[in-house]
Design an enzyme around this catalytic site. Structure first.
Site, PDB file in Angstrom:
ATOM      1  N   ARG A 298      -9.478   1.287   8.536  1.00 32.29           N
ATOM      2  CA  ARG A 298      -9.033  -0.063   8.836  1.00 32.29           C
ATOM      3  C   ARG A 298     -10.076  -0.857   9.596  1.00 32.29           C
ATOM      4  O   ARG A 298      -9.860  -2.015   9.895  1.00 32.29           O
ATOM      5  CB  ARG A 298      -7.813   0.056   9.733  1.00 32.29           C
ATOM      6  CG  ARG A 298      -6.551  -0.485   9.151  1.00 32.29           C
ATOM      7  CD  ARG A 298      -5.524  -0.340  10.256  1.00 32.29           C
ATOM      8  NE  ARG A 298      -4.353  -1.068   9.975  1.00 32.29           N
ATOM      9  CZ  ARG A 298      -3.310  -0.565   9.321  1.00 32.29           C
ATOM     10  NH1 ARG A 298      -3.331   0.651   8.867  1.00 32.29           N
ATOM     11  NH2 ARG A 298      -2.260  -1.315   9.140  1.00 32.29           N
TER      12      ARG A 298
ATOM     13  N   ARG B 197      11.438  -2.383  10.981  1.00 26.21           N
ATOM     14  CA  ARG B 197      10.421  -1.894  11.914  1.00 26.21           C
ATOM     15  C   ARG B 197      10.189  -2.893  13.041  1.00 26.21           C
ATOM     16  O   ARG B 197      10.197  -4.096  12.815  1.00 26.21           O
ATOM     17  CB  ARG B 197       9.104  -1.655  11.162  1.00 26.21           C
ATOM     18  CG  ARG B 197       8.925  -0.223  10.720  1.00 26.21           C
ATOM     19  CD  ARG B 197       7.799  -0.040   9.729  1.00 26.21           C
ATOM     20  NE  ARG B 197       6.522  -0.620  10.134  1.00 26.21           N
ATOM     21  CZ  ARG B 197       5.414  -0.539   9.390  1.00 26.21           C
ATOM     22  NH1 ARG B 197       5.442   0.109   8.237  1.00 26.21           N
ATOM     23  NH2 ARG B 197       4.304  -1.093   9.795  1.00 26.21           N
TER      24      ARG B 197
ATOM     25  N   LYS C 104       0.834  -1.212   0.000  1.00 26.57           N
ATOM     26  CA  LYS C 104       0.000   0.000   0.000  1.00 26.57           C
ATOM     27  C   LYS C 104       0.866   1.258   0.000  1.00 26.57           C
ATOM     28  O   LYS C 104       0.660   2.170  -0.784  1.00 26.57           O
ATOM     29  CB  LYS C 104      -0.905   0.036   1.242  1.00 26.57           C
ATOM     30  CG  LYS C 104      -1.833  -1.147   1.399  1.00 26.57           C
ATOM     31  CD  LYS C 104      -2.701  -1.015   2.643  1.00 26.57           C
ATOM     32  CE  LYS C 104      -1.925  -1.016   3.945  1.00 26.57           C
ATOM     33  NZ  LYS C 104      -1.206  -2.275   4.234  1.00 26.57           N
TER      34      LYS C 104
HETATM   35  P1  AP5 Z   1       4.915  -1.622   1.849  1.00 18.54           P
HETATM   36  O1  AP5 Z   1       4.578  -0.750   0.698  1.00 18.54           O
HETATM   37  O2  AP5 Z   1       5.749  -1.053   2.942  1.00 18.54           O
HETATM   38  O3  AP5 Z   1       3.594  -2.326   2.418  1.00 18.54           O
HETATM   39  P2  AP5 Z   1       2.363  -1.732   3.203  1.00 18.54           P
HETATM   40  O4  AP5 Z   1       1.148  -2.351   2.615  1.00 18.54           O
HETATM   41  O5  AP5 Z   1       2.428  -0.254   3.289  1.00 18.54           O
HETATM   42  O6  AP5 Z   1       2.632  -2.428   4.609  1.00 18.54           O
HETATM   43  P3  AP5 Z   1       2.597  -1.825   6.085  1.00 18.54           P
HETATM   44  O7  AP5 Z   1       3.287  -2.797   6.989  1.00 18.54           O
HETATM   45  O8  AP5 Z   1       3.077  -0.420   6.103  1.00 18.54           O
HETATM   46  O9  AP5 Z   1       1.105  -1.918   6.339  1.00 18.54           O
HETATM   47  P4  AP5 Z   1       0.411  -1.898   7.653  1.00 18.54           P
HETATM   48  O10 AP5 Z   1      -0.942  -1.633   7.169  1.00 18.54           O
HETATM   49  O11 AP5 Z   1       0.522  -3.097   8.503  1.00 18.54           O
HETATM   50  O12 AP5 Z   1       1.220  -0.807   8.485  1.00 18.54           O
HETATM   51  P5  AP5 Z   1       0.929   0.723   8.806  1.00 18.54           P
HETATM   52  O13 AP5 Z   1       2.184   1.469   8.800  1.00 18.54           O
HETATM   53  O14 AP5 Z   1      -0.210   1.195   7.979  1.00 18.54           O
HETATM   54  O15 AP5 Z   1       5.637  -2.927   1.250  1.00 18.54           O
HETATM   55  C1  AP5 Z   1       6.112  -3.950   2.112  1.00 18.54           C
HETATM   56  C2  AP5 Z   1       7.469  -4.431   1.607  1.00 18.54           C
HETATM   57  O16 AP5 Z   1       7.298  -5.146   0.392  1.00 18.54           O
HETATM   58  C3  AP5 Z   1       8.467  -3.316   1.305  1.00 18.54           C
HETATM   59  O17 AP5 Z   1       9.747  -3.733   1.670  1.00 18.54           O
HETATM   60  C4  AP5 Z   1       8.358  -3.125  -0.217  1.00 18.54           C
HETATM   61  O18 AP5 Z   1       9.563  -2.646  -0.773  1.00 18.54           O
HETATM   62  C5  AP5 Z   1       8.035  -4.535  -0.666  1.00 18.54           C
HETATM   63  N1  AP5 Z   1       7.149  -4.566  -1.834  1.00 18.54           N
HETATM   64  C6  AP5 Z   1       6.066  -3.756  -2.060  1.00 18.54           C
HETATM   65  N2  AP5 Z   1       5.480  -4.085  -3.227  1.00 18.54           N
HETATM   66  C7  AP5 Z   1       6.171  -5.148  -3.728  1.00 18.54           C
HETATM   67  C8  AP5 Z   1       6.040  -5.948  -4.891  1.00 18.54           C
HETATM   68  N3  AP5 Z   1       5.058  -5.727  -5.792  1.00 18.54           N
HETATM   69  N4  AP5 Z   1       6.932  -6.957  -5.077  1.00 18.54           N
HETATM   70  C9  AP5 Z   1       7.921  -7.185  -4.161  1.00 18.54           C
HETATM   71  N5  AP5 Z   1       8.102  -6.456  -3.048  1.00 18.54           N
HETATM   72  C10 AP5 Z   1       7.253  -5.442  -2.819  1.00 18.54           C
HETATM   73  O19 AP5 Z   1       0.394   0.574  10.305  1.00 18.54           O
HETATM   74  C11 AP5 Z   1       1.257   0.188  11.354  1.00 18.54           C
HETATM   75  C12 AP5 Z   1       0.489   0.117  12.647  1.00 18.54           C
HETATM   76  O20 AP5 Z   1      -0.063   1.413  12.966  1.00 18.54           O
HETATM   77  C13 AP5 Z   1      -0.727  -0.823  12.654  1.00 18.54           C
HETATM   78  O21 AP5 Z   1      -0.366  -2.142  12.947  1.00 18.54           O
HETATM   79  C14 AP5 Z   1      -1.573  -0.178  13.751  1.00 18.54           C
HETATM   80  O22 AP5 Z   1      -1.105  -0.508  15.028  1.00 18.54           O
HETATM   81  C15 AP5 Z   1      -1.343   1.307  13.537  1.00 18.54           C
HETATM   82  N6  AP5 Z   1      -2.346   1.914  12.640  1.00 18.54           N
HETATM   83  C16 AP5 Z   1      -2.105   2.511  11.435  1.00 18.54           C
HETATM   84  N7  AP5 Z   1      -3.252   2.946  10.867  1.00 18.54           N
HETATM   85  C17 AP5 Z   1      -4.245   2.619  11.738  1.00 18.54           C
HETATM   86  C18 AP5 Z   1      -5.655   2.782  11.712  1.00 18.54           C
HETATM   87  N8  AP5 Z   1      -6.285   3.346  10.674  1.00 18.54           N
HETATM   88  N9  AP5 Z   1      -6.373   2.321  12.773  1.00 18.54           N
HETATM   89  C19 AP5 Z   1      -5.763   1.734  13.822  1.00 18.54           C
HETATM   90  N10 AP5 Z   1      -4.433   1.538  13.898  1.00 18.54           N
HETATM   91  C20 AP5 Z   1      -3.669   1.978  12.877  1.00 18.54           C
HETATM   92 MG    MG Z   2       2.802   1.125   4.865  1.00 13.90          MG
END
Ligand code: AP5
Ligand code: MG
Length: 214
Positions: free
Chosen positions: A88, A160, A13
């Site tokens: 989410r 992370r 994402k």
């Molecule tokens: P990346 O693009 O980083 O993936 P992502 O979908 O953004 O994954 P996140 O871990 O950031 O998602 P998340 O939803 O768990 O975390 P968030 O920060 O939102 O890609 C992942 C990896 O794969 C990278 O290394 C990339 O290079 C590689 N990659 C990407 N595309 C690829 C491809 N096509 N082929 C190969 N490799 C590829 O949230 C973190 C925490 O914050 C949550 O757990 C929660 O505690 C809190 N939080 C955030 N938002 C909320 C909310 N709305 N409500 C409640 N809690 C929240």
């Molecule tokens: Mg992310």
């Protein structure tokens, strides 16, 4: 153009949202990045969020919803934005719809980046993030020019805290229970498109451009 990105943790994402923001000139709003910036700066919000995030749990809706509704009222959101990691939960989606209808606006696209669970844990152990600017890399799929140094700002890269395999599995479970229902929610609104997130980074982006237009 108002877009939300849906998909499991690690689906890509954030990677794609940054590319969308750059191509269409709209802000990329990631709740995860906002929470991580608050943790880094030691704010009250950061302290509260950290206790949940480190365990792979969701930050409570009441801390999250106001943050995003305030953000989308800012001037730079006039021409749209790409929301990454929000909503989410169903209550978050309902709160967003309510805030948007009060502004006489609506979402244009919900893009689901679909990656099976078995690919996720492997992917996450290779992710590296810049603590300074939030840029994201992958040791195999998206490496930096100099090992462990951010291409964008020269900052140091980290794995992370919540990318440890056991925490990733917990985040995946929470995704299926609490976030997956949003797929049907946006299907019913008629704005959902699902794309294959297992394709190469640039091919995933091409599929997104095909949805959003050149
Ligand atoms: P990346 O693009 O980083 O993936 P992502 O979908 O953004 O994954 P996140 O871990 O950031 O998602 P998340 O939803 O768990 O975390 P968030 O920060 O939102 O890609 C992942 C990896 O794969 C990278 O290394 C990339 O290079 C590689 N990659 C990407 N595309 C690829 C491809 N096509 N082929 C190969 N490799 C590829 O949230 C973190 C925490 O914050 C949550 O757990 C929660 O505690 C809190 N939080 C955030 N938002 C909320 C909310 N709305 N409500 C409640 N809690 C929240
Ligand atoms: Mg992310």
């Amino acid at each position: 153009m108002k877009i939300i990105m849906l998909g499991a943790p690690g689906a890509g994402k954030g990677t794609q949202a940054k590319k969308i923001a750059a191509k269409y000139g709209i802000p990329h709003i990631s709740t995860g990045d906002i929470f991580r910036a608050n943790i880094k700066n030691g704010t009250e919000l950061g302290k509260k969020a950290k206790t949940y995030m480190d365990q792979g749990m969701l930050v409570p809706d009441d801390l999250t919803v106001d943050l995003v509704t305030d953000r989308i009222h800012k001037d730079d959101c006039k021409n749209g934005y790409v929301l990454d990691g929000f909503p989410r939960t169903i209550p978050q989606a309902e709160a967003l719809d309510k805030a948007l209808s009060a502004m006489n606006e609506k979402l244009d696209h919900a893009i689901e980046v679909n990656v099976p669970d078995e690919n996720i844990v492997k992917r996450m152990s290779g992710r590296r993030a810049c603590l300074n600017c939030g840029a994201t890399y992958h040791v195999v799929h998206a490496p930096t020019k100099v090992e462990n140094i951010c291409d964008m700002c020269g900052g140091e890269l980290i794995l992370r805290d919540d990318d440890k395999p056991e925490t990733v599995l917990k985040r995946l479970g929470i995704y299926h229970n609490q976030t997956k229902p949003l797929i049907d929610y946006y299907k019913e609104e008629g704005i959902l498109t699902t794309i294959d997130g297992t394709a190469a980074l640039e091919d995933v982006f091409k599929a997104i451009i095909a949805i959003l237009g050149e």
